[in-house]
Every structure is written in structure tokens, then in C-alpha cells.
Design an enzyme around this catalytic site. Sequence first.
Site, PDB file in Angstrom:
ATOM      1  CD  GLU A 304      -2.959  -1.260   2.248  1.00 53.59           C
ATOM      2  OE1 GLU A 304      -3.999  -1.519   2.067  1.00 53.59           O
ATOM      3  OE2 GLU A 304      -2.459  -0.942   3.504  1.00 53.59           O
ATOM      4  CG  ASP A 378      -7.069  -5.355   5.253  1.00 58.19           C
ATOM      5  OD1 ASP A 378      -6.618  -5.517   6.467  1.00 58.19           O
ATOM      6  OD2 ASP A 378      -7.506  -4.082   4.906  1.00 58.19           O
ATOM      7  CD  GLU A 406      -9.758  -0.835   7.881  1.00 54.22           C
ATOM      8  OE1 GLU A 406      -8.847  -1.560   8.922  1.00 54.22           O
ATOM      9  OE2 GLU A 406      -9.533  -0.566   6.687  1.00 54.22           O
TER      10      GLU A 406
END
Lengths: 715, 715
Positions: A304, A378, A406
Amino acid sequence: MGRYGGWRCAVALAIGLCGPAQAEDGHDLWLRYSAHAGSVSASLAPFAGGVTVASGERDARVLTAASELRRALDAMVAAGGTGTGEIVLGTPAGSPQLRSLGLDLHGLGEEGYLLRRLVVQGRPTIVVAGNGGAGVLYGAFALTRRIEQGLSLDRLDERSAPKVKLRVLDHWDNLDRSVERGYAGQSIWDWQKLPGYKDPRYTDYARANASIGINGAVLNNVNAKPESLTGPYIAKAAAVADVLRPWGMKVYLSARFSAPIELGGLKTADPLDPAVRAWWQGKADEIYRAIPDFGGFLVKANSEGQPGPRDYHRSHADGANMLAAALASHGGTVMWRAFVYAETNPEDRAKQAHSEFKPLDGRFADNVLLQVKNGPIDFQPREPFHSLFGAMPRTPLAIEFQLTKEYLGFATHLVYLGTLFAETLRSDTGVRAHGASVASVVDGKLEGHRLTGMAGVANIGSDCNWTGSVFDQANWYAFGRFAWDPEADPRAVAEEWAAMTFTDDARFVQPAVDMMMRSRQAAVDYMTPLGLAHLMGTGHHYGPAPWVADLARPEWNPAYYHRADRNGIGFDRTRSGSNAVAQYAPRVARRFAGLDTVGDDYLLWFHHVPWDYRLKGGATLWETLVRRYDRGVAAVAAMRAQWERLRPFADAERFEQTAAFLRIQEGEARWWRDASVAYFANVSGRPLPAGVTAPAHDLAYYQALRFPYAPGQAH
Amino acid sequence: MGRYGGWRCAVALAIGLCGPAQAEDGHDLWLRYSAHAGSVSASLAPFAGGVTVASGERDARVLTAASELRRALDAMVAAGGTGTGEIVLGTPAGSPQLRSLGLDLHGLGEEGYLLRRLVVQGRPTIVVAGNGGAGVLYGAFALTRRIEQGLSLDRLDERSAPKVKLRVLDHWDNLDRSVERGYAGQSIWDWQKLPGYKDPRYTDYARANASIGINGAVLNNVNAKPESLTGPYIAKAAAVADVLRPWGMKVYLSARFSAPIELGGLKTADPLDPAVRAWWQGKADEIYRAIPDFGGFLVKANSEGQPGPRDYHRSHADGANMLAAALASHGGTVMWRAFVYAETNPEDRAKQAHSEFKPLDGRFADNVLLQVKNGPIDFQPREPFHSLFGAMPRTPLAIEFQLTKEYLGFATHLVYLGTLFAETLRSDTGVRAHGASVASVVDGKLEGHRLTGMAGVANIGSDCNWTGSVFDQANWYAFGRFAWDPEADPRAVAEEWAAMTFTDDARFVQPAVDMMMRSRQAAVDYMTPLGLAHLMGTGHHYGPAPWVADLARPEWNPAYYHRADRNGIGFDRTRSGSNAVAQYAPRVARRFAGLDTVGDDYLLWFHHVPWDYRLKGGATLWETLVRRYDRGVAAVAAMRAQWERLRPFADAERFEQTAAFLRIQEGEARWWRDASVAYFANVSGRPLPAGVTAPAHDLAYYQALRFPYAPGQAH
């Protein structure tokens, strides 16, 4: 805040004079000695004689443990208690007195403890013993945990040692005090005021962690800024380390791989370049001068957008080993993350970490832990276990869970993660005929690794209640308990937590734990049922956005993950697709690859399935999918009703907050259901199954929603 | 958090059983009834009969007031109190019972109160009366204030009414919960969870404000986002308004002038365009449907990049009046900020607001308040009063102070602002022979304005202690008291605050207040002595950076403000310079323009002075400047020593935090002094005066310091 309920108030409580002296803002977490005073006073009465550090003992952690027990007893023992018994703490190495008791402490390591009730010189005595100060400290908290749960001390004889060596919270906290994926306020680290001001919250934080056996904290975000390795920030980290040390915790830092360029003025960060290696060695030496027990570095490299060894055509092992060499003489550890996927790599994202790291098995230095997320994508509501577990026998693998939600509704959805931890850790890797669970990889048993670790991405912030909601405290708690014992039982952990946090009254604990145990499946059902994943709004991950398909990188798009079209839905990861199943051991791969054997939980994770495919129950996939969304919404409604019945057992502030959050959760579950059903109905061209309620709005309504200010976004 | 100390615990306290039941995290502010229980119990004993709402009274604010008094008495009156006297609350309009007492409430308006001790039907009675519910609420807090200060109630007969109508906090809070120039955590407004969850902090916030007479809050940053005017955010604001209403507070919103384009899809935001006017009318109607008592809009237009009427070649009056028309039928107010300076305007920044607005005097609608900062630049440690005060007789001018210490050391410098408020408000505008103070402009007396206002840029955030430090709470407190009475005495206000917040023991109050009273001059001395201004690091405003001179816009550079060169220093604002002095009334202008009459405080604000110029004392400017820096550092050292002596009077947590912050302040004062002296020595080419300590580092060291993560930066 109520950090400390002095004993005199406990007395008043015991004689019925004091009502709740304060609003319950949640700051006290599960360490609520005063609240339990009434129910446990009798069992503690024999020990009113006091808390004694065994003579000779000087370990700071033993002194901390004694102080903690005094605090607990001051809060919980009625002053009228006439007992002369004592609680004695110490280590054989530090105290001849403790040694003279001849306790068997074999097999407890440096961090295990023994709690035993004895009679010493005619007096009832509880001994809290360990081979090291940390063990005594954990023993002290184990004792208070028993007391808070109302368990008897009559035949106390408990021994326990952690199965995992490094039990660490990863804070994704930025130097400007924002928290990436943080839903509980700002970072608890007030960098601006450090090192000059050590907020008392740091002590409260360390104490809470010690109470559940967490022994390390990575202070800064894995997306690291170079400044965190400069002198001023090392001094700030050292001030935090000073606070954490007496509680058995070490400080770690996330390291930016390109720091030799940004801070050192070098032209490269090539891990094989001697100047680069020298720079890191010097930096490590500098850190250890300030923090002699510094834990080490956590590194996110070549993922990322972060820099890493691949920028120089070196392997991840080259990068990790260079840092490991810099730390080795100091006893530090490199935690190197396996979470990589490349901008330019067209391979199934779920496969890339495995492809990158499996060939490096055996090539990492002894003080490197490879840190692998629980699943291959993820932190989704549900993922199969990561195929690297079991696939790298010569490399110690730490597991990384995300405690901050998240992808699970942020702070306002009640989702207990103990069941997720257990589901992953109990998964059979299939690399042996039996006994090769993920837990056995993580705790080192399977391959005999001594360096082991479990990391939790912290859900902690500056909010007075720490985690943004009371029930999110349970996820912090459960992480500590699972890191101590990866084979822990999620229900038992939830019961401990609920009893300590609210009341040990079974009329509260059992229904509350029932809610918790069902909560994660509810979230899976209303967000991403049947093995779907990553359908959240891109970037902020708040709410549903399965329609997003126009972003530059394929794996940024929810459509990449669900692959729905007129005919069917799901990601074919069998041989006819990306063949990610082949990354698992053959037995597991066969199960995942079979449409009949994969099971509902991972169905669309591994298979692209026609809408009209009939599942075992006889309903079509389309009908089943819609009914799963309905089931998720109904489960939240049931949780709300359940909580309402528990009103008599909880204080008003924590009750009302939870009730409000469950209302929000139900509304958002409905939003998830309606938006997803509207979208998939449109894609599939299928009508809603009979009797199913139509979405409240049309698809365009949901697609038009925008959340530019959703919390937790990186910047 | 300790929001509520129940009465039973107070009993226990009274009989000596309870110690401090909790750490003092500062959440309770100055509302610490329990802490005062011991010392005030006797004076309250006659009123153990209770708190009664006068019969017939139904105003929500009166009910709030009664509930507050019950809370206070529950905490402070010993249960053994045998008195049968009562406290009765109400308004003549709402209650025949209260009307029957025949109290004289003339001149108290809707928000004033009368407290009087009477004997009613043979029983001692305290009446808390007002013409409106808000007055009763303020009266209740006035009563608790007396009690907390240990003042007698024997001959109670107090009447008071606010001199300023709108007493408002401006929150520069963004929708992502960051706070521009915020040093106390995140915004207290948790937009993500609103309207579903109303954090109990909102109630605590409203209560604290009510206790000091603040009756409005602008919820969002003046650098406003259009989304704050969308339906979802109006619903969130309405939920906050519902919490604030029973405490006498109204909600306001900052409005982005270009919202008709961004939200309405219009091509223009021209205030004279009928479609634009209709859009704002519709928006106002929509807001009032959700918030019937909405206060109105605050607008920052054509300043620092914000859109405004000048974009369409319309005047600020055109812009303000358009919004005023949209609000008029609903009773709302436009607070239009005079803080403007244009990117392209080469005029002295200190003059631009005056030049822009004075010609518009008399052209604003009746429901427009022009909001003018206390000084002509931007909340500097010291500025002369803004020359618009007195210069726009036909326009009501509100004054805007900054409570958050953007230019005064953030959260860690102890700087009491009461003296700053008083200095500005007592300034003689010179527009009459006498009696024309800034206060008389602000409270409307001078020109007979009824619409009056005072705004404080809030220093409040999500920190448990609200303001980032205990002593910053005093600035919130003082703002409320000065908004109630612009002629308040800063020392008396500080005494009230210190007595209520810590202890009414004079051995604490007097030395603590001495510190507070000297603190602001200390900051002026170590940062910007002798009338210097705006020498802080550009952007973040943390620490000294007088050398910055290379930024694109001239007024972004500290060098623009100090104009130091080889020969001298200071900004010539006399006729030979920018002639800003001419914006003041002639008498004041003459005083400021005279090198002999201007005085030390504003010397370099108005004059460019040779380094070798001899001041009245005989020393040169250069010597005096250096010694002022020294004096500032010494003053902080003295404050530290003073505080250390007060240790016996304060709880550990608040004592230690303050002590740590004073250490930080002393270090940063030295940094300010050393960096500034090093720089000005370099520019002036002059050696340090004899006996003066040299800076710890060379100039290059200070110039190299970087603070990319300093808090409070806009984004």
C-alpha cells in the site's frame, strides 16, 4: 474518571451509606473492585492482615503487583474484617522467604504464576509466586479476577503460563494524534506534551494491559513517518516506556524502511548497502540508550505504497534480516508484516502474501517474527484462515487480529471478536493428520518455535471509555486472554469480562454473553453473508458500497471481491479460477474447493455460484442470500430486545449508551441489508423472494450517499 | 468522571468515612459541590426542607434550575440538617404563588435573576426568581456559586442581569472532529454518532455554560463546509439543540457563503440573485423546522480563502443582509465577522477590516451583529483594541475573543485571559469625552443598541478535563463572566474560579490568583514584548520563528510584523508609515502616535524604533527588549515556584499536571527568549547587554527546528 476508589469509601459502601459515587463513564474497564465489594467481602475477610512483598524481593513488577493487590483489597475488604491472614508475593530468585516455601514453579517460565492458599506459621496465606516479576504481576491480576468473579479462594491452587511470548497491541496512531482506523477519539499518546507530561492515562493503560497479560505496545502507525525515529520522538517513546515498564510492558516502534534516506541523508535504503546497515545499527544503538528494554521494530514494507526492500530488488528476508541484525545484540525483535499486495500484481489479492513469503521460509534471522493477518485479505467480518499458517514451518509466524472494527461497524456495532479469534485459531491447517491448528502454529508447539507472538490492532483511543463503546472493551480484553492462551474458550472469556465489567449476577451474565456470542455472525449476515467480503464503502469502509467498480486499482473495488453478474456471484478461487485453494494443505484445499464441502461460511469466498444454485436446504443461492441479510437484521433487533431486559442490572450511563448504539446498529444493519439487496437484485435481475420486505429506498438512493467525514480515515 | 456525587456519599463524607472517591481528572470544572460539602454545610442547614418549583411553573429551564439546586444541596447539606426552610424557584408569569410574593423584578429582562431570603409562612425561604426561565436558571447557579465560595446566605438579596444579549461560544470544530486551533483533543461533537447517540458530555457542557451565563454555541468551524447545512447534519445539530435547550442555550451554525452553489446546484452565490435568496430562505425554513429556536448563522466571508459577497462585487452588507432576511421571520441573527484581509490588498493588514467595514456603517439589517476581534490583527498576546469599536455607531458590534490559546502557548502555558479581556474592554475608544469604553460599545450602552454580543472561540474539546489543562478552564469561566458583565473585575473572577475549582482557603486562592494575574504579561514578555506581534512559527503558531520572511503572502511572514533591520525594529503605523493610528479617534490616535505617549505595551506595534533609542528608564530599546525576554522567563520560573508551595491545597492529579505544564512552559519560555534574542542580535548586529545570559544554542539551531505534527492545524 474514578481511577481509584479509596478504601474508606469502600467501607461506607459496605455499610450501605454510599450510592454510586460517580457516573459510569467506562474508564474503569473490567477493573472495578469497588463495584464488587459487597459480594466478595466475605471470601477476602481472612486476609485483612495485608499484602506483603516477600522479604528480599526488589523487582519493580512485584512491587507493582503488591500495590495492585492492596488497592483491590482496600476497595473490597470490609474494614471490620478481623482476619490476620496475608497475601505474600515474590519470586524464589528474589526472596529467600519465598524460596523457603519450596513451591514448584517448573514450567511457568518467566511470566507464569502460581496462586496457592497455604497455612504459614499458623496463618492463612495466599502466595502469589512466579519465576519472574512479570509472573507475579500476572498472578496478582489473576487473583483479583477470581475475586471479581466471586469465585472461592478456599482451595486456591492455580498455575498458568502464557503460551505466546510476545502479546502486543499495535497502535495505528499517527504523530499528529489521529488514529488510522480509530473510532475511540484521538491517540492516547499525546506526543505534543511528551516527554514533559506523562498523562496518568498511560499508567491506567499499562495497568489494564497487565491485567490481561499484554506485554508490549507498538506506539505508532505501521504506515510510519520517519520522524518517529528522530531524537525528540525517541525521548517521547522513552517516557512512555518508563511508565509501561513496571507493568511488564515493552515499547516497540513501527519503522519506516526508507528512514536512512529521509533522516540519514543516504541515497538508498538498500538493505544490503553497508552504509544503510550502519545507519540502522546506529539508530538501534541510539534507541537502546534511551530505552534499554526496547522491544523492537514493526515493519510494513512494500505494501500500500510503503517503501521496502523490493524497491531495491531485495527480498523481504533481506529487509527483515538487516533490521534484525541491528537489534540482535540488544535482544530486540523484528515483527515483519506479511500483509503485502503490489499495485502492479494482477494475481488474486488473497494469494499475494503467500506467493511472496512462502519461498522465503527458513531465510529469516532468529529474531524475526513474520506477522500474518488472520485471513488472506484484510480483517473482513469473516475470512478463512491465512494459508501461510502451516506453510512456513521454519519461520515463526505471529498472528495479527484487528480489534478496532474497521470492517465491523466502527464503535457503534456490538460485535464480540472472541468468536472470530477462536474460529481462526481452531482452524485445522491440515499440514498434519491432526493437531495442526492455527493456534499450534502461533504458539510454536507445531514446529517447536520459541519466538512466538500475537498482535492486536488496538481499538484504544482518548475517549474516556477507551474503546468508543463499553462492549468494545470486551475485544481488548479477549485479545489479551487469547494471546495468553490461543485455545481459550470465547464464551468463558466473555463471561469473565461481563462479570467483572458489570455484575457477576448470572441473570445478567448469561443473557449478555448470549448476545455477545451471536453478535459476530449477525454482522457477517447483514454485511457480507455466505463468504462475501470487502463490500464496504471504499476508503472509509463505512456502510455498504458493493456497486463500486470504477476505481483505478482493481482490488480497491468491492466489485472485485463479489464478482456478481447476471448469472451468479462469488470469487472463484478453485482451479477454474485463481486457484488460491491450492495454497492450503491438500486436505483443506479439497474441502474449500468442493461446492458441497466448503460450507456456507466460505461459499462465495471460494466459489462463483449461479444465482439459481440450490443449497443444501433446497433454497436457491439468491433466496438464501436475501434471507441471510434478513437474518442479520433480525439478530440485531433481538440483541436490542435482549439488552432492554437487562436494564435492571446495569448503571444508567453504560446501559443507555449501549442501547443507543444498538439502535444505531439496527438502523445500519437495515441499511446494509437494503442497499445490498437492492444492488444484487439489480445485478441478478431477480425478484425478491416471496414474503421478503423490499428495500426502503431504491438503489440510486444508496449509491448517492456520501460520507466524506467518516472517522478513522488515513491522512 | 464523577459527574454526580450522590447525596448518600455526601453523608458519608460529612461523617468522615469517605476519602476522595476518585482521581480528580478535572471533568467537574468549577462545579464541585461535594468538595465544598464540609465548609458550607452549616449555612445550608436551614434549607434542608427542600427545593420547590413554585406552583404552576412549567418552564423547562426552571425545572432544570430546581434539579440543579437539588443536586447541589444533596451534595452539600448534611442529612442531619433539621431545618424546614425551602428554596423556591419560579417566574411571576408562570406561577401565581411566586407572583403573590410581590417581588420587584423590573430591569432584570428575561435573563436576569433575583435571589432573596424571605420568611414565608414562618419558614426561612430563599426565592430564586426571574422574569423568564433562563433568569431562574442563572439565579440557581448564582446561588450555588455563593455557596461554593463559602459566602453567607443570611441577608441574601442579590439581583443581576446580563449586560450583553448573545453570549456565545464559537467552536472551530470540523465535521471530521478535528478542531482548528484546538488543544484539548477532538471536537466534543461526535458527528458520526449523532443524532442516534447524545453523549452525556453534551449535557455536562450545557450545564457548565449555563452556570456562567453562556446562552449560545456555534457548533462548527467558521471555515465552514457546505455539508453542515445538509439534512443529515441539520438533524445532528437538532439533536444537540435538544440537549442544550433546557439549559438556556441556542445552537448556531457557521454558514458557507457558497453553499447555494455546492448544495443547491446554482451557478452563483450572488447575494442579490433572487434564486440565491430563495435558496437561503428555504434553507433557513428547513433548519427552523428542525430547530425552532435556532440562533442563526455565523459567517466568515472573503477572508483567508473563504467565499463571500465580494466574489460578486457585492458588499459585506449585501451578503449579511441577504442571510438576515432569510432568518428574520424566524427571529434569527446573523453574526458577520469583520475579520477580513485580502490576498491582493497591499494595505497594512491591521487596517483592512476597518477600511472595509467602516463605510458600511448603518447599512446592515437589524438582525445583523458585526463580530469584531478584540484587536486588529489576530488574537496576539497583546494588541491594542480594534479601531472599529467606536467607529461604527449605527452598527451593533460584537466582540470576539479567542479562549483557545493559538498564540499563547497552546494547552501547556498557564495564561489567564481575564486580564486581556479587561484590558480591551476598559480601553477608551476616545469617541466621547469620557465613558466611551470598548465595553460600552459592546454592551450597547454607548449608542443604545439592543442587539449585543460577545463571542469566545472555544477552548473546549474531548479531553476529560475539557480544555486541555485545569487553568485553561479559568478562561472559559472568565469568558462567561465577562460576557455577563463586560466591566467585570478580572481578579474577582479569578478568585471565584479558584475558590470553586480548588478550595476557598485564602492561603490557596490569593497566591493562585496572583499567579493568574501576572501570567498573561509573562507570556507577552517571553513571546512578543514591547508591542511586537505574530512572531510564531507560520501555520502551526508553535514557538518562535521571527526569521521567517520568504512566504508568498507578505502577512504570512513574521518579518512583516516586526520589520527589524540593522537600525531598528517595529511597524510604523504613524503618518510616516501605514497611518493605522488615524483609524482611531483623534485623542487615542494622538496618544498612539506619540513615541513618548504610546507606552511600552504598544511601542513597536505603532512605531519603528532605532535599537539605540533610549526609553524612559534610560536603557536603550535593544537592552530593554532583551531584558523583557528575560523578565518573561523569570516570571514563569516564579510561577513554578509559587505553584510548588500550593501543593498542600490541591489534589495530586491536578497539582501534578499543572506542575508538569509549568515545567514545559518554562522550557518553552526559555526557547522563545533564546531564539528571539539570537535572531534579533543577529539582525541588529548588537552584542548582548552586560550580564545577560547568552542563548543556549546558535540561531541556526532554532531555525532548523520543525514541528510538522503540532496540534491544531487546519486541514
